[in-house]
Write a protein that holds these residues in place. Structure first.
Motif, PDB file in Angstrom:
ATOM      1  N   LEU A 175     -22.042 -94.711  -4.595  1.00  0.00           N
ATOM      2  CA  LEU A 175     -22.863 -95.438  -3.544  1.00  0.00           C
ATOM      3  C   LEU A 175     -24.008 -96.389  -4.742  1.00  0.00           C
ATOM      4  CD1 LEU A 175     -23.430 -93.386  -0.688  1.00  0.00           C
ATOM      5  CD2 LEU A 175     -22.001 -95.286  -0.475  1.00  0.00           C
ATOM      6  N   ASN A 176     -24.255 -95.681  -5.524  1.00  0.00           N
ATOM      7  CA  ASN A 176     -25.235 -96.642  -6.358  1.00  0.00           C
ATOM      8  C   ASN A 176     -24.722 -97.680  -7.196  1.00  0.00           C
ATOM      9  OD1 ASN A 176     -23.651 -94.533  -8.153  1.00  0.00           O
ATOM     10  ND2 ASN A 176     -25.309 -94.615  -9.650  1.00  0.00           N
ATOM     11  N   THR A 177     -23.451 -97.505  -7.684  1.00  0.00           N
ATOM     12  CA  THR A 177     -22.840 -98.912  -8.293  1.00  0.00           C
ATOM     13  C   THR A 177     -21.841 -99.448  -7.521  1.00  0.00           C
ATOM     14  OG1 THR A 177     -20.730 -97.316  -9.075  1.00  0.00           O
ATOM     15  CG2 THR A 177     -22.543 -97.268 -10.414  1.00  0.00           C
ATOM     16  N   ARG A 178     -21.644 -99.086  -6.038  1.00  0.00           N
ATOM     17  CA  ARG A 178     -20.708 -99.784  -5.195  1.00  0.00           C
ATOM     18  C   ARG A 178     -19.367 -99.919  -5.564  1.00  0.00           C
ATOM     19  NH1 ARG A 178     -22.402-104.959  -5.030  1.00  0.00           N
ATOM     20  NH2 ARG A 178     -21.437-105.175  -2.843  1.00  0.00           N
ATOM     21  N   ARG A 179     -18.934 -98.953  -6.490  1.00  0.00           N
ATOM     22  CA  ARG A 179     -17.457 -98.885  -6.922  1.00  0.00           C
ATOM     23  C   ARG A 179     -16.648 -97.755  -5.895  1.00  0.00           C
ATOM     24  NH1 ARG A 179     -15.061 -96.628 -12.670  1.00  0.00           N
ATOM     25  NH2 ARG A 179     -12.715 -97.103 -12.128  1.00  0.00           N
ATOM     26  N   ARG A 180     -15.529 -98.358  -5.604  1.00  0.00           N
ATOM     27  CA  ARG A 180     -14.789 -97.353  -4.655  1.00  0.00           C
ATOM     28  C   ARG A 180     -13.182 -97.589  -4.931  1.00  0.00           C
ATOM     29  NH1 ARG A 180     -15.231-100.151   1.416  1.00  0.00           N
ATOM     30  NH2 ARG A 180     -15.148-102.397   0.781  1.00  0.00           N
ATOM     31  N   LEU A 193     -17.534 -90.926  10.929  1.00  0.00           N
ATOM     32  CA  LEU A 193     -18.662 -90.050  10.266  1.00  0.00           C
ATOM     33  C   LEU A 193     -19.864 -90.769   9.879  1.00  0.00           C
ATOM     34  CD1 LEU A 193     -19.168 -87.294   8.779  1.00  0.00           C
ATOM     35  CD2 LEU A 193     -18.186 -88.161   6.673  1.00  0.00           C
ATOM     36  N   PHE A 194     -21.095 -90.327  10.453  1.00  0.00           N
ATOM     37  CA  PHE A 194     -22.122 -90.992  10.141  1.00  0.00           C
ATOM     38  C   PHE A 194     -22.961 -89.583   9.311  1.00  0.00           C
ATOM     39  CE2 PHE A 194     -21.006 -93.262  13.763  1.00  0.00           C
ATOM     40  CZ  PHE A 194     -21.268 -94.442  13.757  1.00  0.00           C
ATOM     41  N   ILE A 195     -23.645 -90.332   8.262  1.00  0.00           N
ATOM     42  CA  ILE A 195     -24.539 -89.367   7.487  1.00  0.00           C
ATOM     43  C   ILE A 195     -25.814 -89.561   7.725  1.00  0.00           C
ATOM     44  CG2 ILE A 195     -24.824 -88.510   5.106  1.00  0.00           C
ATOM     45  CD1 ILE A 195     -22.088 -89.407   4.403  1.00  0.00           C
ATOM     46  N   ASP A 196     -26.780 -88.623   7.763  1.00  0.00           N
ATOM     47  CA  ASP A 196     -28.116 -88.855   7.521  1.00  0.00           C
ATOM     48  C   ASP A 196     -28.498 -88.294   6.093  1.00  0.00           C
ATOM     49  OD1 ASP A 196     -30.879 -88.007   7.520  1.00  0.00           O
ATOM     50  OD2 ASP A 196     -31.143 -87.244   9.593  1.00  0.00           O
ATOM     51  N   ARG A 252     -28.689 -85.500  -1.181  1.00  0.00           N
ATOM     52  CA  ARG A 252     -29.523 -86.634  -0.756  1.00  0.00           C
ATOM     53  C   ARG A 252     -29.640 -87.903  -1.273  1.00  0.00           C
ATOM     54  NH1 ARG A 252     -29.605 -82.551   1.785  1.00  0.00           N
ATOM     55  NH2 ARG A 252     -31.228 -81.253   2.777  1.00  0.00           N
ATOM     56  N   TRP A 253     -29.793 -88.746  -0.588  1.00  0.00           N
ATOM     57  CA  TRP A 253     -29.802 -90.267  -1.459  1.00  0.00           C
ATOM     58  C   TRP A 253     -31.159 -90.965  -1.017  1.00  0.00           C
ATOM     59  CZ3 TRP A 253     -25.609 -87.696   0.727  1.00  0.00           C
ATOM     60  CH2 TRP A 253     -24.552 -87.683  -0.057  1.00  0.00           C
ATOM     61  N   GLN A 254     -31.359 -91.810  -1.712  1.00  0.00           N
ATOM     62  CA  GLN A 254     -32.461 -92.779  -1.689  1.00  0.00           C
ATOM     63  C   GLN A 254     -31.843 -94.252  -1.838  1.00  0.00           C
ATOM     64  OE1 GLN A 254     -35.313 -92.059  -4.742  1.00  0.00           O
ATOM     65  NE2 GLN A 254     -36.057 -90.299  -3.991  1.00  0.00           N
ATOM     66  N   LEU A 255     -32.463 -94.947  -0.757  1.00  0.00           N
ATOM     67  CA  LEU A 255     -31.882 -96.247  -0.629  1.00  0.00           C
ATOM     68  C   LEU A 255     -32.498 -97.272  -1.898  1.00  0.00           C
ATOM     69  CD1 LEU A 255     -30.280 -98.118   1.097  1.00  0.00           C
ATOM     70  CD2 LEU A 255     -32.248 -98.717   2.558  1.00  0.00           C
ATOM     71  N   GLU A 314     -29.192 -94.055  -4.375  1.00  0.00           N
ATOM     72  CA  GLU A 314     -29.021 -93.439  -5.631  1.00  0.00           C
ATOM     73  C   GLU A 314     -29.070 -91.941  -4.988  1.00  0.00           C
ATOM     74  OE1 GLU A 314     -28.721 -92.881  -9.247  1.00  0.00           O
ATOM     75  OE2 GLU A 314     -29.556 -94.845  -8.853  1.00  0.00           O
ATOM     76  N   LEU A 315     -28.121 -91.204  -5.765  1.00  0.00           N
ATOM     77  CA  LEU A 315     -28.021 -89.746  -5.679  1.00  0.00           C
ATOM     78  C   LEU A 315     -29.378 -89.029  -5.963  1.00  0.00           C
ATOM     79  CD1 LEU A 315     -26.197 -87.595  -3.939  1.00  0.00           C
ATOM     80  CD2 LEU A 315     -25.349 -87.156  -6.496  1.00  0.00           C
ATOM     81  N   ASP A 316     -30.229 -88.196  -5.244  1.00  0.00           N
ATOM     82  CA  ASP A 316     -31.350 -87.583  -5.600  1.00  0.00           C
ATOM     83  C   ASP A 316     -30.837 -86.002  -6.140  1.00  0.00           C
ATOM     84  OD1 ASP A 316     -33.746 -86.129  -5.952  1.00  0.00           O
ATOM     85  OD2 ASP A 316     -34.564 -86.953  -4.072  1.00  0.00           O
ATOM     86  N   THR A 317     -31.359 -86.044  -7.415  1.00  0.00           N
ATOM     87  CA  THR A 317     -30.976 -84.721  -7.726  1.00  0.00           C
ATOM     88  C   THR A 317     -31.909 -83.681  -7.868  1.00  0.00           C
ATOM     89  OG1 THR A 317     -31.986 -85.322 -10.142  1.00  0.00           O
ATOM     90  CG2 THR A 317     -29.652 -86.127  -9.601  1.00  0.00           C
ATOM     91  N   CYS A 318     -32.996 -83.726  -7.057  1.00  0.00           N
ATOM     92  CA  CYS A 318     -34.146 -82.908  -7.052  1.00  0.00           C
ATOM     93  C   CYS A 318     -34.149 -82.444  -5.410  1.00  0.00           C
ATOM     94  CB  CYS A 318     -35.322 -83.189  -7.416  1.00  0.00           C
ATOM     95  SG  CYS A 318     -35.383 -83.836  -9.057  1.00  0.00           S
ATOM     96  N   ILE A 319     -33.265 -81.404  -5.202  1.00  0.00           N
ATOM     97  CA  ILE A 319     -32.889 -81.058  -3.831  1.00  0.00           C
ATOM     98  C   ILE A 319     -33.519 -79.530  -3.776  1.00  0.00           C
ATOM     99  CG2 ILE A 319     -31.421 -80.233  -1.867  1.00  0.00           C
ATOM    100  CD1 ILE A 319     -31.490 -83.235  -2.737  1.00  0.00           C
ATOM    101  N   ALA A 320     -34.457 -79.464  -2.744  1.00  0.00           N
ATOM    102  CA  ALA A 320     -34.981 -78.131  -2.490  1.00  0.00           C
ATOM    103  C   ALA A 320     -34.090 -76.756  -2.343  1.00  0.00           C
ATOM    104  CB  ALA A 320     -35.952 -78.060  -1.325  1.00  0.00           C
ATOM    105  N   ASP A 321     -34.494 -75.878  -2.963  1.00  0.00           N
ATOM    106  CA  ASP A 321     -33.653 -74.538  -2.929  1.00  0.00           C
ATOM    107  C   ASP A 321     -33.514 -73.927  -1.472  1.00  0.00           C
ATOM    108  OD1 ASP A 321     -32.655 -74.996  -5.624  1.00  0.00           O
ATOM    109  OD2 ASP A 321     -34.327 -73.883  -6.140  1.00  0.00           O
TER     110      ASP A 321
END
Length: 309
Positions: free
Chosen positions: A117-122, A253-256, A305-308, A156-163
């Motif tokens: 999703l960050n590079t828009r490649r698929r 499929l819708f993702i929050d 998690r992702w950030q727009l 952008e994929l968020d790498t800091c996800i709460a445990d």
């Protein structure tokens, strides 16, 4: 299971439903020529490298009653390996409550979408299961091709996800509640699965999963069961809509992206080519409607998690 036929010069990469829509749009011959060049029965090296670096993958399948479902598989990057250009090993399992769990049988046809999703490649794959166990599954490639980045909203994929994630829960329903409607109304992205039975043994038959994007609210909610969805200009393959011609059902499929929830739906569809409502959807070339048959809320299912952007 029907054996998959080997690709040959006389075998089209498109099935009858796809061909019918290509003919209707007046692009049949040029799309056939283009498809024969870019749709392969193996993964080029750049596709193999791409899949092996992904932390998530979207999957489409049809259940035992022919209802399509769109799913998401995820794990740390490297959970997908490609020992050769015809094989994928996927080291993960579907989340609790995902209908895909009941469909992981040898021979089952799957549609795969690898997307950044960050590079828009698929890239897209059609494949079938040749082995499955508690660790994951092994797939053999039937078709592989790239996709353009149109309509992908960069995230952008968020790498800091709460445990301390909340426990995952599953809730089935047959009508869209307020929370489901709110997610759909704000979504600029969803994924659609379609499916036809592999009756002729062609590589073009089976399951598909595709990305759909637009401005937030581009999916119109008509009532607690019905949606109207615009179809914009694409590559004219008509993989999704062509499957609808043969089996007018879809999995959505819708993702929050902020909270890690997934909303997965399945139901019948209707294609609208000449509706006066097309003009009310900016940029749409046609519409299709979706009527809910069954859905599941998969709450707290994702540790991503992702950030727009």
């Amino acid at each position: 299971m029907t054996d998959i036929k080997d690709n040959s010069e006389n075998s089209s990469p498109f099935h009858k439903g796809e061909q019918a829509l290509q003919s209707r749009m007046g692009v049949r011959e040029q799309v056939e020529r283009f498809g024969r060049r870019v749709i392969r029965d193996y993964m080029p090296d750049q596709h193999r490298h791409f899949y092996q670096q992904l932390p998530y993958l979207f999957v489409g399948h049809g259940d035992e009653d022919g209802w399509p479902w769109a799913s998401m598989l995820f794990n740390r990057p490297g959970f997908i390996t490609c020992p050769d250009d015809k094989t994928l090993n996927i080291n993960t399992r579907p989340v609790k409550g995902d209908p895909l769990l009941k469909a992981l049988n040898t021979g089952a046809r799957l549609g795969l979408l690898g997307i950044e999703l960050n590079t828009r490649r698929r890239n897209r794959l059609a494949a079938h299961i040749i082995q499955t166990d508690e660790q994951g599954l092994t797939l053999a490639v039937d078709q592989a091709f790239g996709n353009c980045p149109k309509y992908i909203r960069p995230r952008e994929l968020d790498t800091c996800i709460a445990d301390d994630m909340l426990p995952a829960t599953v809730h089935g329903f047959t009508g869209l509640d307020d929370e489901a409607r709110a997610l759909i109304e704000k979504s600029d992205t969803f994924f659609v699965a379609s499916f036809i039975e592999n009756r002729r043994g062609e590589a073009s038959e089976g399951a598909d999963v595709s990305h759909r994007g637009g401005e937030p609210g581009f999916v119109r909610i008509d009532n607690h069961q019905s949606l109207t969805i615009p179809d914009y200009a694409g590559n004219f393959h008509f993989n999704t809509l062509g499957n609808f011609v043969n089996n007018p059902k879809a999995g959505l499929l819708f993702i929050d992206f902020e909270n890690g929830h997934m909303l997965t739906l399945t139901g019948p569809v209707e294609l609208l080519f000449d509706s006066p409502e097309i003009d009310t959807f900016t940029g749409a070339e046609r519409l299709w409607t979706f009527n809910l048959h069954r859905g599941y809320w998969l709450k707290n299912a994702l540790d991503l998690r992702w950030q727009l952007l």
